[in-house]
Scaffold this active site. Structure first.
Site, PDB file in Angstrom:
ATOM      1  N   CYS A  16       0.849  -1.188   0.000  1.00 38.37           N
ATOM      2  CA  CYS A  16       0.000   0.000   0.000  1.00 38.37           C
ATOM      3  C   CYS A  16       0.888   1.243   0.000  1.00 38.37           C
ATOM      4  O   CYS A  16       1.793   1.357   0.830  1.00 38.37           O
ATOM      5  CB  CYS A  16      -0.895  -0.009   1.232  1.00 38.37           C
ATOM      6  SG  CYS A  16      -1.722   1.556   1.538  1.00 38.37           S
ATOM      7  N   CYS A  19       1.001   3.037   3.287  1.00 38.66           N
ATOM      8  CA  CYS A  19       1.872   2.388   4.283  1.00 38.66           C
ATOM      9  C   CYS A  19       3.333   2.761   4.034  1.00 38.66           C
ATOM     10  O   CYS A  19       4.099   2.964   4.976  1.00 38.66           O
ATOM     11  CB  CYS A  19       1.711   0.873   4.219  1.00 38.66           C
ATOM     12  SG  CYS A  19       0.080   0.305   4.736  1.00 38.66           S
ATOM     13  N   ASP A 414      23.095  27.339 -25.590  1.00 43.39           N
ATOM     14  CA  ASP A 414      24.478  27.438 -26.033  1.00 43.39           C
ATOM     15  C   ASP A 414      24.442  27.274 -27.562  1.00 43.39           C
ATOM     16  O   ASP A 414      23.436  26.819 -28.107  1.00 43.39           O
ATOM     17  CB  ASP A 414      25.294  26.332 -25.370  1.00 43.39           C
ATOM     18  CG  ASP A 414      26.677  26.213 -25.953  1.00 43.39           C
ATOM     19  OD1 ASP A 414      27.366  27.236 -26.038  1.00 43.39           O
ATOM     20  OD2 ASP A 414      27.059  25.094 -26.348  1.00 43.39           O
ATOM     21  N   ASP A 601      26.030  21.805 -23.880  1.00 43.16           N
ATOM     22  CA  ASP A 601      26.729  20.518 -23.983  1.00 43.16           C
ATOM     23  C   ASP A 601      28.172  20.556 -23.504  1.00 43.16           C
ATOM     24  O   ASP A 601      28.807  19.523 -23.388  1.00 43.16           O
ATOM     25  CB  ASP A 601      26.715  20.040 -25.440  1.00 43.16           C
ATOM     26  CG  ASP A 601      27.649  20.863 -26.318  1.00 43.16           C
ATOM     27  OD1 ASP A 601      27.629  22.102 -26.192  1.00 43.16           O
ATOM     28  OD2 ASP A 601      28.398  20.273 -27.115  1.00 43.16           O
ATOM     29  N   ASP A 605      29.292  25.073 -19.886  1.00 43.80           N
ATOM     30  CA  ASP A 605      27.850  25.218 -19.676  1.00 43.80           C
ATOM     31  C   ASP A 605      27.403  24.667 -18.320  1.00 43.80           C
ATOM     32  O   ASP A 605      26.262  24.903 -17.907  1.00 43.80           O
ATOM     33  CB  ASP A 605      27.071  24.479 -20.775  1.00 43.80           C
ATOM     34  CG  ASP A 605      27.275  25.103 -22.143  1.00 43.80           C
ATOM     35  OD1 ASP A 605      27.141  26.336 -22.240  1.00 43.80           O
ATOM     36  OD2 ASP A 605      27.577  24.376 -23.102  1.00 43.80           O
TER      37      ASP A 605
END
Length: 714
Positions: A16, A19, A414, A601, A605
């Site tokens: 559950c 729970c 970028d 990339d 960055d």
């Protein structure tokens, strides 16, 4: 202070989600534990604690206070029979007679309860043998509600009184006491059936996501034709992939060519061609002939292994709506209980209704009180959306990032390797001594992996000799300096030459310029050009159409940035930026109240990816550190995949809202009908639907995320 670590345990027996939330709260109260995150769907518990402190027994004992049948494992268990008497701690396979008998009893014992219920019902229809049929009803109830009763007793023992199991027991025992025996038994049966199909639906959702990367039982064929498991293969080994076989390890293609299905990794629907010495990613499927691959990464570091790990870990990062619903569930149940008591007192004392009718109304409302439908539907939505993204070749590190994506208004990009292909080619060389300039620039760029350096080396194609005592110094965002013997060489942009006070002539040409100097004298420059990705145009058109503000931040020169910006119709352009300047601009845009996505990339960055609300990195060309800082990774660098992620995130939010409205609306209607007493004892059946039935409906609605055209590969 002791070093803190994260330890992952795997569980079975917590059936559950409410729970699971209770266990999480209980564990977070322990002094020896810093923090806990329970992933109900992936069945794991991530615990932050002191490195020297083994908290396994503590976690197990607290789990069993809430759910006594919990099994906890230090390693992820395979599918097996579990001996509940003695295997709470270990990944054991139970094969003894006691375990087999226990599993057979669990399977067939409920049938006895159903037979007794049918017999009792038959006697009731003919109004015969009151005592016998009462015994049959009680016996049937005790058999069918055995698990429910044990959970309830365990909860009472640990002072957890007002939980969903207790509510179900009070309602069903109450129905039994007022003579509604069939309703009492049907509460238990329908609840069990509902739980069964709820668990099946969850497993179906999980399997539909995991099928694409399931390879735990697969073996790899070495060049010696010996078959071994992937984690036994070492870097440098050669493996053979037959037609239709899945590549389980990253490597370099030794065969002349290969045709691969990379759909599960990149979302590409068409086959991909690879030539000799090109990289092959694990997770690809070999199409047409036997190929040989030289392994370059161990299984734990392979692409497919990282994809699996990312998908699993992603579900530990909860969306705000998921956290809110978990907190809401804690106050929701007491409110419903209070409402049930109010209905009883109003009907019985104020309206002087029959006691049996007032109790019936109260019991039917108590059945509705279970908050599982709310607690499970939200994480399941984000689990499904993460899976839908992964099938398109996009790895999302958490449902919280998908939720945030629905609220962003600004995209910052970028340029090189992100909006452009990063495949630079030498366009022009301006120098009085071209041969010397090329020799110097190749020396300086010898160890660089930057696309510009690769393009220059590909153009020169001559052997480079560098002294062993040479010293390389990289100036981030500017270029590289090489000190060799008595000479100092520079290769970079205009900022690098200004740093060393080297005189040079500013050039205003399209493309990327790399200036070259020797001993404070500028020898000339190389002009390189980079091609804009076709996918970039599609993405920017989509963003413009949907009223997102766009920025382009680049370390490149103004002319080059303007060319890309004008072609893609980007709103705001910044050029000649150093990494810290990029970061400052992103920080400024964010402080202005904008919700931003940064797409990049490179290593430079990484700070910007980290500070943004959502950071997106390229998976193929992207630097490792940028992928670590990013929240979303595009495996094959197809930037138009961002459109898919935006659509999936918005569709997921729509499904989440639908589920919440549907669950609360149905429960509210059921409470009103139950309180009114219109249906009498039949209100119990409506209550079961409002509890278990609506949970199933919300799960089925969630499956739309995986089935929707927005989320499927075309």
């Amino acid at each position: 202070m002791d070093k803190l670590i994260y330890t992952t345990y795997y569980f079975e027996g917590i059936d559950c989600p409410n729970c699971a939330s209770k266990i999480e709260r209980a564990l977070n109260k322990e002094d020896r534990i810093i923090s806990v995150n329970i992933n109900f769907i992936n069945q794991k518990i991530v615990v932050e604690h002191a490195q020297k402190d083994d908290v396994f027994e503590l976690v197990l004992s607290i789990c069993q206070k809430v759910e006594q049948d919990v099994n906890l494992y230090k390693n992820k268990p395979k599918k097996m029979y579990i001996n509940h008497h003695h295997s709470h701690r270990y990944d054991d396979i139970c094969i003894d007679n006691n375990c087999v008998r226990e599993n057979l009893a669990k399977k067939y014992f409920p049938l006895l309860g159903i037979v007794l219920a049918i017999a009792a019902l038959t006697l009731q229809i003919f109004d015969r043998f009151f005592v016998i049929r009462t015994v049959f009803f009680v016996g049937s109830y005790l058999i069918l509600a055995r698990k429910l009763l044990l959970k309830c007793l365990n909860a009472f023992k640990h002072k957890d009184i007002f939980n969903e199991n207790t509510l179900m027991v009070i309602a069903s025992v109450g129905a039994l006491c007022i003579g509604e025996s069939i309703e009492a038994i049907m509460i238990v049966i329908l609840n069990s059936i509902g739980e069964h199909y709820q668990n099946k639906a969850i497993k179906h959702t999980k399997s539909s996501i995991e099928d694409m990367i399931e390879d735990d039982n697969s073996k790899v064929t070495l060049s010696s034709l010996k078959e071994v498991f992937p984690d036994q293969v070492k870097v440098g080994d050669v493996i053979i992939i037959k037609p239709g076989g899945k590549v389980l390890l990253d490597g370099i293609l030794l065969s002349s060519s290969a045709v691969l299905d990379m759909k599960s990794l990149t979302g590409e629907s068409l086959p991909v061609n690879r030539n000799k010495d090109e990289e092959i990613l694990s997770g690809s499927i070999n199409f047409d002939k036997v190929i040989e691959i030289k392994v370059t990464k161990e299984y734990q570091e392979s692409t497919i292994s990282k994809v699996k790990k990312l998908i699993e870990e992603a579900n530990d990062k909860k969306a705000k709506s998921q956290i809110f619903i978990t907190k809401f569930a804690r106050i929701y149940t007491p409110i419903i209980i209070l409402a049930a008591l109010c209905v009883f007192f109003i009907k019985y004392f104020a309206f002087e209704d029959l006691l049996i009718n007032a109790l019936n109304s109260m019991f039917s409302i108590l059945v509705i009180a279970c908050p599982c439908a709310l607690v499970i539907s939200i994480p399941l939505c984000y689990f499904s959306s993460i899976g839908a993204c992964s099938k398109k070749g996009v790895l999302v590190k958490g449902g919280n990032y998908l939720e945030t994506l629905t609220n962003v208004d600004t995209f910052i990009f970028d340029k090189t390797g992100t909006l452009t292909k990063g495949n630079f080619v030498v366009k022009k060389i301006i120098s009085n001594n071209e041969e010397e300039l090329l020799d110097i620039i190749n020396k300086v760029e010898l160890h660089s992996s930057h696309p510009i350096a690769l393009a220059i080396r590909n153009y020169y194609k001559k052997e480079i000799n560098v002294s062993n005592e040479s010293e390389y110094i990289e100036y981030s965002g500017k270029g590289i300096v090489l000190k060799e013997n008595t000479h100092t060489y520079c290769a970079g942009n205009s900022s690098l030459l200004k740093e060393f006070n080297i005189a040079f002539e500013e050039v205003n040409e399209s493309g990327t310029l790399v200036y070259v100097s020797k001993d404070n004298e500028c020898l000339g420059y190389v002009i390189l050009d980079d091609e804009i990705k076709e996918e970039s145009k599609a993405l920017l058109e989509y963003l413009k159409k949907n009223n997102y503000t766009t920025y382009l931040l680049s370390g490149d020169r103004k002319k080059s940035v303007d060319n890309v910006g004008d072609y893609l119709q980007i709103d705001n352009l910044y050029h000649s930026l150093l990494p810290h300047e990029k970061y400052s601009i992103v920080e400024k845009i964010k402080k202005e109240g904008n919700k931003i996505v940064y797409v990049g990339d490179g290593i430079n960055d990484s700070p910007s990816l980290k500070i943004s609300d959502v950071g997106i990195s390229m998976g193929s060309m992207g630097a490792d550190i940028s992928k670590e800082c990013a929240d979303i990774i595009i495996v094959n660098d197809d930037i138009s995949k961002i459109i898919d992620v935006i659509k999936i995130s918005k569709f997921t939010k729509k499904v989440v809202i639908e589920n919440i409205i549907m669950i609360l609306f149905v429960k509210l209607i059921a409470i009103i009908i139950g309180a009114s007493g219109i249906l009498g004892s039949l209100a119990m059946f409506l209550s079961i639907f409002a509890d278990v039935g609506v949970c199933l409906l919300s799960i089925l609605n969630t499956l739309r995320i995986l089935k929707s055209k927005k989320c499927r590969n075309k």
